[in-house]
Motif scaffolding. Structure first.
Motif, PDB file in Angstrom:
ATOM      1  N   MET A   1     -70.115 -21.237 -19.092  1.00  0.00           N
ATOM      2  CA  MET A   1     -69.479 -20.940 -20.200  1.00  0.00           C
ATOM      3  C   MET A   1     -70.077 -22.081 -21.066  1.00  0.00           C
ATOM      4  O   MET A   1     -70.145 -23.258 -21.006  1.00  0.00           O
ATOM      5  N   LYS A   2     -70.993 -21.397 -22.301  1.00  0.00           N
ATOM      6  CA  LYS A   2     -71.321 -22.574 -22.810  1.00  0.00           C
ATOM      7  C   LYS A   2     -71.131 -22.091 -24.718  1.00  0.00           C
ATOM      8  O   LYS A   2     -71.701 -20.955 -25.044  1.00  0.00           O
ATOM      9  N   PHE A   3     -70.428 -22.900 -25.504  1.00  0.00           N
ATOM     10  CA  PHE A   3     -70.615 -22.390 -26.957  1.00  0.00           C
ATOM     11  C   PHE A   3     -70.536 -23.796 -27.825  1.00  0.00           C
ATOM     12  O   PHE A   3     -70.185 -24.809 -27.156  1.00  0.00           O
ATOM     13  N   PRO A   4     -71.122 -23.703 -29.009  1.00  0.00           N
ATOM     14  CA  PRO A   4     -71.264 -24.824 -29.736  1.00  0.00           C
ATOM     15  C   PRO A   4     -69.721 -25.641 -29.718  1.00  0.00           C
ATOM     16  O   PRO A   4     -68.703 -24.953 -29.753  1.00  0.00           O
ATOM     17  N   SER A   5     -69.839 -26.961 -30.335  1.00  0.00           N
ATOM     18  CA  SER A   5     -68.687 -27.535 -30.583  1.00  0.00           C
ATOM     19  C   SER A   5     -68.039 -27.385 -31.917  1.00  0.00           C
ATOM     20  O   SER A   5     -68.818 -27.030 -32.630  1.00  0.00           O
ATOM     21  N   GLY A   6     -67.051 -27.784 -32.122  1.00  0.00           N
ATOM     22  CA  GLY A   6     -66.412 -27.416 -33.430  1.00  0.00           C
ATOM     23  C   GLY A   6     -65.896 -26.186 -33.650  1.00  0.00           C
ATOM     24  O   GLY A   6     -65.535 -25.454 -32.689  1.00  0.00           O
ATOM     25  N   LEU A   7     -65.936 -25.586 -35.029  1.00  0.00           N
ATOM     26  CA  LEU A   7     -65.172 -24.146 -35.223  1.00  0.00           C
ATOM     27  C   LEU A   7     -66.029 -23.458 -35.953  1.00  0.00           C
ATOM     28  O   LEU A   7     -66.738 -23.948 -36.713  1.00  0.00           O
ATOM     29  N   PRO A   8     -66.180 -22.255 -35.566  1.00  0.00           N
ATOM     30  CA  PRO A   8     -67.149 -21.068 -36.294  1.00  0.00           C
ATOM     31  C   PRO A   8     -66.448 -20.874 -37.585  1.00  0.00           C
ATOM     32  O   PRO A   8     -65.576 -19.939 -37.698  1.00  0.00           O
TER      33      PRO A   8
ATOM     34  N   ALA B   1     -71.464  -9.417 -19.093  1.00  0.00           N
ATOM     35  CA  ALA B   1     -72.418 -10.437 -18.346  1.00  0.00           C
ATOM     36  C   ALA B   1     -71.696 -11.603 -17.742  1.00  0.00           C
ATOM     37  O   ALA B   1     -72.068 -12.188 -16.905  1.00  0.00           O
ATOM     38  N   GLU B   2     -70.486 -12.006 -18.467  1.00  0.00           N
ATOM     39  CA  GLU B   2     -69.730 -13.406 -18.103  1.00  0.00           C
ATOM     40  C   GLU B   2     -68.599 -13.165 -17.676  1.00  0.00           C
ATOM     41  O   GLU B   2     -67.624 -13.968 -17.709  1.00  0.00           O
ATOM     42  N   ARG B   3     -68.259 -12.005 -16.917  1.00  0.00           N
ATOM     43  CA  ARG B   3     -67.031 -11.380 -16.611  1.00  0.00           C
ATOM     44  C   ARG B   3     -66.304 -12.401 -15.910  1.00  0.00           C
ATOM     45  O   ARG B   3     -65.028 -12.914 -15.937  1.00  0.00           O
ATOM     46  N   ASP B   4     -67.022 -12.844 -14.713  1.00  0.00           N
ATOM     47  CA  ASP B   4     -66.174 -13.830 -13.977  1.00  0.00           C
ATOM     48  C   ASP B   4     -66.135 -14.997 -14.443  1.00  0.00           C
ATOM     49  O   ASP B   4     -64.735 -15.789 -13.955  1.00  0.00           O
ATOM     50  N   ALA B   5     -66.800 -15.696 -15.020  1.00  0.00           N
ATOM     51  CA  ALA B   5     -66.473 -16.941 -15.662  1.00  0.00           C
ATOM     52  C   ALA B   5     -65.516 -16.874 -16.949  1.00  0.00           C
ATOM     53  O   ALA B   5     -64.728 -17.732 -17.059  1.00  0.00           O
ATOM     54  N   PHE B   6     -65.012 -15.676 -17.441  1.00  0.00           N
ATOM     55  CA  PHE B   6     -64.116 -15.458 -18.702  1.00  0.00           C
ATOM     56  C   PHE B   6     -62.904 -15.554 -17.475  1.00  0.00           C
ATOM     57  O   PHE B   6     -61.851 -16.116 -17.996  1.00  0.00           O
ATOM     58  N   VAL B   7     -62.927 -14.642 -16.406  1.00  0.00           N
ATOM     59  CA  VAL B   7     -61.628 -14.856 -15.493  1.00  0.00           C
ATOM     60  C   VAL B   7     -61.247 -16.165 -15.263  1.00  0.00           C
ATOM     61  O   VAL B   7     -60.223 -16.367 -15.475  1.00  0.00           O
ATOM     62  N   ASP B   8     -62.394 -16.893 -14.782  1.00  0.00           N
ATOM     63  CA  ASP B   8     -62.136 -18.268 -14.316  1.00  0.00           C
ATOM     64  C   ASP B   8     -61.403 -19.121 -15.344  1.00  0.00           C
ATOM     65  O   ASP B   8     -60.200 -19.781 -15.250  1.00  0.00           O
ATOM     66  N   LEU B   9     -61.771 -18.974 -16.621  1.00  0.00           N
ATOM     67  CA  LEU B   9     -61.429 -19.736 -17.704  1.00  0.00           C
ATOM     68  C   LEU B   9     -59.942 -19.342 -18.159  1.00  0.00           C
ATOM     69  O   LEU B   9     -59.277 -20.104 -18.544  1.00  0.00           O
TER      70      LEU B   9
ATOM     71  N   LYS C   1     -52.334 -17.898 -15.668  1.00  0.00           N
ATOM     72  CA  LYS C   1     -51.985 -16.563 -15.064  1.00  0.00           C
ATOM     73  C   LYS C   1     -52.694 -16.392 -13.899  1.00  0.00           C
ATOM     74  O   LYS C   1     -53.749 -16.572 -13.906  1.00  0.00           O
ATOM     75  N   PRO C   2     -51.850 -15.617 -12.803  1.00  0.00           N
ATOM     76  CA  PRO C   2     -52.584 -15.437 -11.493  1.00  0.00           C
ATOM     77  C   PRO C   2     -54.020 -14.631 -11.901  1.00  0.00           C
ATOM     78  O   PRO C   2     -54.007 -13.722 -12.655  1.00  0.00           O
ATOM     79  N   LEU C   3     -55.078 -15.126 -10.852  1.00  0.00           N
ATOM     80  CA  LEU C   3     -56.311 -14.374 -11.213  1.00  0.00           C
ATOM     81  C   LEU C   3     -56.147 -12.718 -11.039  1.00  0.00           C
ATOM     82  O   LEU C   3     -56.992 -12.103 -11.997  1.00  0.00           O
TER      83      LEU C   3
ATOM     84  N   GLU D   1     -57.278  -8.656 -17.603  1.00  0.00           N
ATOM     85  CA  GLU D   1     -57.310  -8.731 -18.983  1.00  0.00           C
ATOM     86  C   GLU D   1     -58.765  -8.651 -19.231  1.00  0.00           C
ATOM     87  O   GLU D   1     -59.057  -7.894 -20.245  1.00  0.00           O
ATOM     88  N   ILE D   2     -59.505  -9.005 -18.634  1.00  0.00           N
ATOM     89  CA  ILE D   2     -61.066  -8.924 -18.786  1.00  0.00           C
ATOM     90  C   ILE D   2     -61.545  -7.598 -19.133  1.00  0.00           C
ATOM     91  O   ILE D   2     -62.313  -7.165 -19.847  1.00  0.00           O
ATOM     92  N   ASP D   3     -61.010  -6.735 -17.857  1.00  0.00           N
ATOM     93  CA  ASP D   3     -61.542  -5.328 -17.959  1.00  0.00           C
ATOM     94  C   ASP D   3     -60.790  -4.576 -19.091  1.00  0.00           C
ATOM     95  O   ASP D   3     -61.701  -3.842 -19.535  1.00  0.00           O
ATOM     96  N   ARG D   4     -59.642  -5.025 -19.524  1.00  0.00           N
ATOM     97  CA  ARG D   4     -58.997  -4.400 -20.647  1.00  0.00           C
ATOM     98  C   ARG D   4     -59.715  -4.880 -21.889  1.00  0.00           C
ATOM     99  O   ARG D   4     -59.870  -4.034 -22.857  1.00  0.00           O
ATOM    100  N   THR D   5     -60.368  -6.125 -22.046  1.00  0.00           N
ATOM    101  CA  THR D   5     -61.036  -6.576 -23.121  1.00  0.00           C
ATOM    102  C   THR D   5     -62.363  -5.630 -23.346  1.00  0.00           C
ATOM    103  O   THR D   5     -62.754  -5.405 -24.447  1.00  0.00           O
TER     104      THR D   5
END
Ligand code: NAD
Length: 476
Positions: A1-8, A77-85, A92-94, A100-104
């Motif tokens: 997981m990598k995204f800039p700091s601050g707010l978009p 492409a980041e499905r598993d990392a999203f789940v962990d986050l 919430k349970p894994l 949640e990710i599949d519905r997203t």
């Protein structure tokens, strides 16, 4: 997981005036410090959104579709990392975070597809002599800037249900996630802004503000916005509707969903559904089973079947794939749920089952009187209240007596009962022989009464976030 700091905000990520810890509800540890916005930044975001409103509204369909498809690919492409986050920030349970990710993903791809179906139609204006010779057609126009406010329990999915239809409709959107769970939404926004940049579209089409009610209220009460799309509690939703008027407000609120068990029901299927539907997401779902209405003759056998299944519900660490129930979002929520259970018992209810352990596990109450919050209000925890009723007619009137009306289920072998339920239950969705929590992201979803106004599911949300513009032409 990598995204800039601050707010978009605007076309870049700006430094936030403060940070706050995001906590793993299971053990109270701090996952990271997240940026926290303020009302000044909220006003800046509004200015940026207004500035790009026309540009976003005029983006060609292929660009809007491509951006949503690219976002879908990037998230997948980041499905598993999203789940962990999601597990970490919601507790919430894994298994629920995988759903949640599949519905997203389904929501993103469906919104992309809906761009191709966003069309109007011609109208026969010559039905009266005054319209003779006139040609008419209508088109859909974006409603303008959308403010999307979301609750903590399904942060990524709820945000996707705001962002994807808004952009598909040609609306810039500012999202404000719940303060407890900003991370997955920040990451989604980063991925979609990268897709916007790649497509040459303004990044200001999608901005995110964190913060509490003051930031939320600054966004929702700005008279320049086109619509507010809110998912959260009824109390906050109603407050927003009052404060935002006359701006259009879409509300996806809570409920105390009922599951009715008829005499002819498959009791094993009903018991399985009560357990599955009552305890997924640790009971923190707007359509989880809270009230079970069993026709008197099958009450005892149903309770016995529940009793046999309850000890098998796995309570524990949400990172463990076997876990079905874990800690609620924060200790305050746990204390409130315990208090409502105690109040119900003082008012005459019986605890038929309560799991032991430090984490609040499955609880079954019987005979909770009306007037108790555990019956009348949304408990939002792993608690089910079972009540017997003399017949189905009484069951349906108890369901309809609630101030809420999101989904209700009926377990029955009778087609006649199924159609009567569909006809008579005053809810947004009637589910036969399945959990009330069943939701596919392509269907119209929403409630009646205090459960909400408007419908989600990309096709239906796009309808809500566009207006018709009629063209009336007298050719010369
Ligand atoms: P909440 O109502 O406490 O907060 C929701 C959001 O509103 C948060 O982002 C919060 O910061 C913001 N907010 C609070 N006051 C505000 C104000 N005055 N102006 C603008 N924004 C404000 O809800 P929650 O506890 O985070 O989420 C749980 C609730 O959400 C439950 O009631 C649940 O049923 C509901 N929910 C409904 C659906 C649905 O689709 N119907 C789905 C998920 C959750």
């Amino acid at each position: 997981m990598k995204f800039p700091s601050g707010l978009p905000i605007g076309e870049s990520w700006v430094e936030a005036p403060a940070t706050a810890p995001v906590v793993f509800p299971y053990d109270g540890s701090t996952i990271t410090e997240a940026p926290v916005g303020n009302t000044a930044l909220a006003r800046q975001a509004l200015d940026h959104a207004i500035a790009v409103k026309d540009k976003v509204g005029r983006l060609p369909s292929y660009v809007r579709r491509n951006v949503l498809q690219a976002t879908h690919s990037a998230v997948r492409a980041e499905r598993d990392a999203f789940v962990d986050l999601l597990v970490l920030e919601t507790g919430k349970p894994l298994i629920d975070c995988r759903v949640e990710i599949d519905r997203t993903l389904l929501t993103l791809v469906t919104a992309a597809e809906e761009v191709a179906r966003l069309h109007g139609e011609t109208v026969p204006l010559d039905l009266l002599p005054s319209g003779e010779g006139l040609r008419g057609f209508w088109v859909r126009k974006p409603i303008g800037v959308v403010v999307g406010i979301t609750g903590f329990n399904y942060p990524l999915l709820l945000a996707a249900h705001k962002i994807a239809p808004a952009f598909a409709a040609g609306c810039p959107i500012i999202v404000k996630p719940a303060p407890q769970t900003p991370l997955a939404t920040l990451w989604l926004v980063h991925l979609m802004r990268s897709a916007l940049l790649e497509a040459g579209a303004p990044e200001s089409a999608l901005q995110l503000l964190t913060g509490g009610p003051d930031v939320g209220a600054t966004l929702t009460t700005d008279s320049r916005i086109g619509a507010v799309s809110f998912t959260g509690s009824a109390a906050v939703g109603h407050q927003i509707a009052r404060d935002a008027a006359p701006t259009k407000v879409l509300l996806e609120l809570g409920s105390n969903s009922a599951l009715v068990v008829a005499e002819d029901a498959d009791l094993d299927a009903a018991a399985d559904a009560i357990i599955r539907g009552g305890y997924y997401a640790s009971g923190q779902a707007c359509i989880s089973v809270q009230r079970v209405l069993a026709v008197e003759s099958i009450r005892q056998p149903l309770l016995e079947k529940l009793g046999a299944r309850l000890p098998t519900v796995v309570v524990g660490d949400p990172r463990d794939p076997a876990t079905q129930v874990s800690a609620l979002i924060d200790p305050r929520s746990t204390a409130r749920v315990r208090e409502w259970v105690e109040d119900a018992v003082h008012a005459g209810a019986t605890i038929a089952y309560a799991a032991e352990g430090d984490i609040l596990g499955p609880i079954v109450l019987t005979d909770v009187p009306s007037g108790q919050p555990a019956w009348d209000e949304e408990i939002f925890g792993p608690v089910i209240a079972v009540r017997s009723v003399p017949d189905l007619e009484s069951a349906f009137s108890v369901v309809n007596a609630s101030r809420y009306g999101l989904h209700a289920s009926v377990f029955t072998a009778s087609l006649d009962t199924a159609f009567t339920a569909i006809d008579q239950l005053d809810v947004g969705g009637v589910v036969i022989n399945e959990v009330p929590g069943f939701r596919s992201d392509v269907m119209p979803y929403g409630g009646v009464k205090d459960s909400g106004i408007g419908r989600e599911g990309p096709r239906f949300a796009i309808e809500e976030l566009t207006t018709t513009r009629m063209a009336i032409i007298r050719p010369r």
